[in-house]
Write a protein that holds these residues in place. Structure first.
Motif, PDB file in Angstrom:
ATOM      1  N   LEU A   1       1.029  -1.368  -0.122  1.00 12.70           N
ATOM      2  CA  LEU A   1      -0.051  -0.113   0.224  1.00 12.70           C
ATOM      3  C   LEU A   1       0.779   1.411   0.129  1.00 12.70           C
ATOM      4  O   LEU A   1       0.436   2.387  -0.888  1.00 12.70           O
ATOM      5  N   MET A   2       1.982   1.312   0.684  1.00 18.39           N
ATOM      6  CA  MET A   2       2.784   2.438   0.841  1.00 18.39           C
ATOM      7  C   MET A   2       3.692   2.721  -0.279  1.00 18.39           C
ATOM      8  O   MET A   2       3.896   3.907  -0.801  1.00 18.39           O
ATOM      9  N   LYS A   3       3.969   1.593  -1.249  1.00 18.53           N
ATOM     10  CA  LYS A   3       4.706   1.622  -2.189  1.00 18.53           C
ATOM     11  C   LYS A   3       3.712   2.285  -2.997  1.00 18.53           C
ATOM     12  O   LYS A   3       4.180   3.359  -4.099  1.00 18.53           O
ATOM     13  N   ASP A   4       2.430   1.814  -3.486  1.00 18.26           N
ATOM     14  CA  ASP A   4       1.661   2.381  -4.398  1.00 18.26           C
ATOM     15  C   ASP A   4       1.136   3.918  -3.842  1.00 18.26           C
ATOM     16  O   ASP A   4       0.962   4.718  -5.029  1.00 18.26           O
ATOM     17  N   ALA A   5       1.105   4.037  -2.587  1.00 20.31           N
ATOM     18  CA  ALA A   5       0.751   5.572  -2.406  1.00 20.31           C
ATOM     19  C   ALA A   5       1.795   6.554  -2.706  1.00 20.31           C
ATOM     20  O   ALA A   5       1.608   7.694  -3.138  1.00 20.31           O
ATOM     21  N   ALA A   6       3.163   6.005  -2.321  1.00 14.12           N
ATOM     22  CA  ALA A   6       4.358   6.960  -2.820  1.00 14.12           C
ATOM     23  C   ALA A   6       4.339   7.222  -4.321  1.00 14.12           C
ATOM     24  O   ALA A   6       4.485   8.223  -4.665  1.00 14.12           O
ATOM     25  N   ALA A   7       3.991   6.391  -5.054  1.00 12.33           N
ATOM     26  CA  ALA A   7       3.997   6.429  -6.391  1.00 12.33           C
ATOM     27  C   ALA A   7       2.957   7.573  -7.196  1.00 12.33           C
ATOM     28  O   ALA A   7       2.960   8.386  -7.748  1.00 12.33           O
ATOM     29  N   ALA A   8       1.691   7.239  -6.452  1.00 14.64           N
ATOM     30  CA  ALA A   8       0.460   7.997  -6.824  1.00 14.64           C
ATOM     31  C   ALA A   8       0.898   9.580  -6.359  1.00 14.64           C
ATOM     32  O   ALA A   8       0.418  10.435  -7.036  1.00 14.64           O
ATOM     33  N   THR A   9       1.475   9.683  -4.917  1.00 11.11           N
ATOM     34  CA  THR A   9       1.526  11.031  -4.497  1.00 11.11           C
ATOM     35  C   THR A   9       2.505  11.868  -5.158  1.00 11.11           C
ATOM     36  O   THR A   9       2.590  13.062  -5.201  1.00 11.11           O
ATOM     37  N   ARG A  10       3.376  11.170  -5.950  1.00 11.07           N
ATOM     38  CA  ARG A  10       4.505  11.768  -6.778  1.00 11.07           C
ATOM     39  C   ARG A  10       4.009  12.516  -7.761  1.00 11.07           C
ATOM     40  O   ARG A  10       4.558  13.429  -8.131  1.00 11.07           O
ATOM     41  N   ASP A  11       2.868  12.189  -8.258  1.00  6.78           N
ATOM     42  CA  ASP A  11       2.437  13.040  -9.385  1.00  6.78           C
ATOM     43  C   ASP A  11       1.191  14.023  -8.777  1.00  6.78           C
ATOM     44  O   ASP A  11       0.828  14.686  -9.988  1.00  6.78           O
ATOM     45  N   VAL A  12       1.005  14.356  -7.806  1.00  4.44           N
ATOM     46  CA  VAL A  12       0.042  15.335  -7.355  1.00  4.44           C
ATOM     47  C   VAL A  12       0.713  16.433  -7.373  1.00  4.44           C
ATOM     48  O   VAL A  12       1.866  16.820  -6.785  1.00  4.44           O
ATOM     49  N   ARG A  13       0.009  17.589  -8.114  1.00  8.36           N
ATOM     50  CA  ARG A  13       0.464  19.056  -8.223  1.00  8.36           C
ATOM     51  C   ARG A  13      -0.394  19.987  -7.430  1.00  8.36           C
ATOM     52  O   ARG A  13       0.290  21.253  -7.501  1.00  8.36           O
ATOM     53  N   SER A  14      -1.368  19.677  -6.822  1.00  9.32           N
ATOM     54  CA  SER A  14      -2.159  20.592  -5.996  1.00  9.32           C
ATOM     55  C   SER A  14      -2.832  19.931  -5.214  1.00  9.32           C
ATOM     56  O   SER A  14      -3.507  18.813  -5.473  1.00  9.32           O
ATOM     57  N   ALA A  15      -3.312  20.669  -3.954  1.00  8.48           N
ATOM     58  CA  ALA A  15      -4.108  20.017  -2.891  1.00  8.48           C
ATOM     59  C   ALA A  15      -4.522  21.125  -2.064  1.00  8.48           C
ATOM     60  O   ALA A  15      -3.797  22.171  -1.846  1.00  8.48           O
ATOM     61  N   HIS A  16      -5.769  20.628  -1.206  1.00  9.01           N
ATOM     62  CA  HIS A  16      -6.203  21.620  -0.157  1.00  9.01           C
ATOM     63  C   HIS A  16      -5.833  20.676   1.002  1.00  9.01           C
ATOM     64  O   HIS A  16      -5.706  19.717   1.148  1.00  9.01           O
ATOM     65  N   PHE A  17      -5.337  21.629   1.889  1.00  8.11           N
ATOM     66  CA  PHE A  17      -4.970  21.022   3.292  1.00  8.11           C
ATOM     67  C   PHE A  17      -5.663  21.491   4.645  1.00  8.11           C
ATOM     68  O   PHE A  17      -5.942  22.843   4.463  1.00  8.11           O
ATOM     69  N   SER A  18      -5.832  20.640   5.549  1.00  2.00           N
ATOM     70  CA  SER A  18      -6.344  21.373   6.914  1.00  2.00           C
ATOM     71  C   SER A  18      -5.360  20.614   8.037  1.00  2.00           C
ATOM     72  O   SER A  18      -5.412  19.423   8.040  1.00  2.00           O
ATOM     73  N   LEU A  19      -4.533  21.598   8.545  1.00  2.00           N
ATOM     74  CA  LEU A  19      -3.720  20.814   9.622  1.00  2.00           C
ATOM     75  C   LEU A  19      -4.224  21.320  11.054  1.00  2.00           C
ATOM     76  O   LEU A  19      -4.909  22.595  11.399  1.00  2.00           O
ATOM     77  N   LYS A  20      -3.893  20.368  11.968  1.00  2.00           N
ATOM     78  CA  LYS A  20      -4.358  20.588  13.422  1.00  2.00           C
ATOM     79  C   LYS A  20      -3.279  19.918  14.181  1.00  2.00           C
ATOM     80  O   LYS A  20      -2.724  18.894  14.250  1.00  2.00           O
ATOM     81  N   VAL A  21      -2.722  20.743  15.358  1.00  2.00           N
ATOM     82  CA  VAL A  21      -1.905  19.985  16.176  1.00  2.00           C
ATOM     83  C   VAL A  21      -2.723  20.002  17.743  1.00  2.00           C
ATOM     84  O   VAL A  21      -3.123  20.681  18.070  1.00  2.00           O
ATOM     85  N   ASN A  22      -2.600  18.629  18.097  1.00  2.00           N
ATOM     86  CA  ASN A  22      -3.173  18.393  19.420  1.00  2.00           C
ATOM     87  C   ASN A  22      -1.924  18.157  20.391  1.00  2.00           C
ATOM     88  O   ASN A  22      -1.260  17.354  20.377  1.00  2.00           O
TER      89      ASN A  22
END
Length: 238
Positions: A42-63
């Motif tokens: 799963l991690m291998k496939d995820a890494a390969a897919a994420t390398r192609d991502v060029r934009s995203a929206h994020f939401s960050l929270k520190v607990n």
């Protein structure tokens, strides 16, 4: 200096990190008795897919409270366009020197713009920020989330879960200090890292990093990614 510290805190926390707990099933059993996929695959496939991502929206929270990451929450857009290091814009809320700070930021063409509760955006030269972490690191295929996914140690698929209506696999492992510290300030040892990966595309929906606190406790940095691939245009404030 407060601006430099603010950017380091926010951008460093953002890059991983940053990415982000829900119900439990065993590593070998999914709902209905189906077998869960192998964590390493799963991690291998995820890494390969994420390398192609060029934009995203994020939401960050520190607990919790980590001296190097006094961010409470942040939200915004990231893109690999808009300069050699990409671009980012959004809002951030953090505690700095005992004071709560809220503001907007824009990072484009290697210039940082910050707007506080009053007044307009203030521009800061690249010389003040060149040695700080860049928010586009989260999308950088060589040092960002894709790299963390590719190098997580001993990944184990723990469960199949829905996250905001999206079917995901929860995979937990260990992130090496030299990998994680490149994008998260304050990491001085290997840390627990958990990813929630989409069942269909394997792209990360959430990520969570556990960090020790000064009092011997534990804090988490939670990152949610959405609108992956949606066009994002970021320009310098007028």
């Amino acid at each position: 200096m407060p601006t430099m510290v603010t950017r380091r805190i926010f951008l460093g926390a953002l890059a991983l990190t940053a990415a982000l707990a829900a119900g439990c099933t065993s590593d070998t059993d999914a709902p209905g008795g189906a077998s869960l996929p192998d964590g390493a695959a799963l991690m291998k496939d995820a890494a390969a897919a994420t390398r192609d991502v060029r934009s995203a929206h994020f939401s960050l929270k520190v607990n919790g409270t980590v001296a190097a990451i006094p961010v409470q929450n942040a939200e915004g857009d990231l893109t690999r366009e808009g300069g050699p290091s990409g671009a980012a814009k959004g809002t951030v809320k953090l505690t700095l020197m005992g004071q709560l700070i809220e503001g907007e930021f824009v990072l484009v063409d290697d210039s940082l713009y910050i707007k506080g509760p009053t007044g307009g955006f203030q521009k800061y030269p690249a010389a003040l920020t060149s040695n700080l972490y860049d928010p586009s690191a989260i999308l950088n295929p060589d040092k960002g989330i894709a790299n963390v996914l590719a190098q997580v140690k001993d990944p184990k698929t723990e469960a199949k879960e829905d996250v905001d209506g999206v079917s995901t696999y929860r995979v937990k492992g260990r992130g090496a200090q030299d990998v994680v510290s490149a994008i998260v300030p304050g990491v001085t040892s290997d840390v627990d890292v958990t990813f929630w990966l989409r069942e269909d595309t394997k792209l990360p929906v959430k990520a969570q990093v556990k960090l020790p606190t000064a009092d011997g406790g534990e804090a988490t940095v939670d990152l949610t990614l959405s609108d992956v691939g949606k066009p994002v245009t970021i320009t310098a404030p007028a």
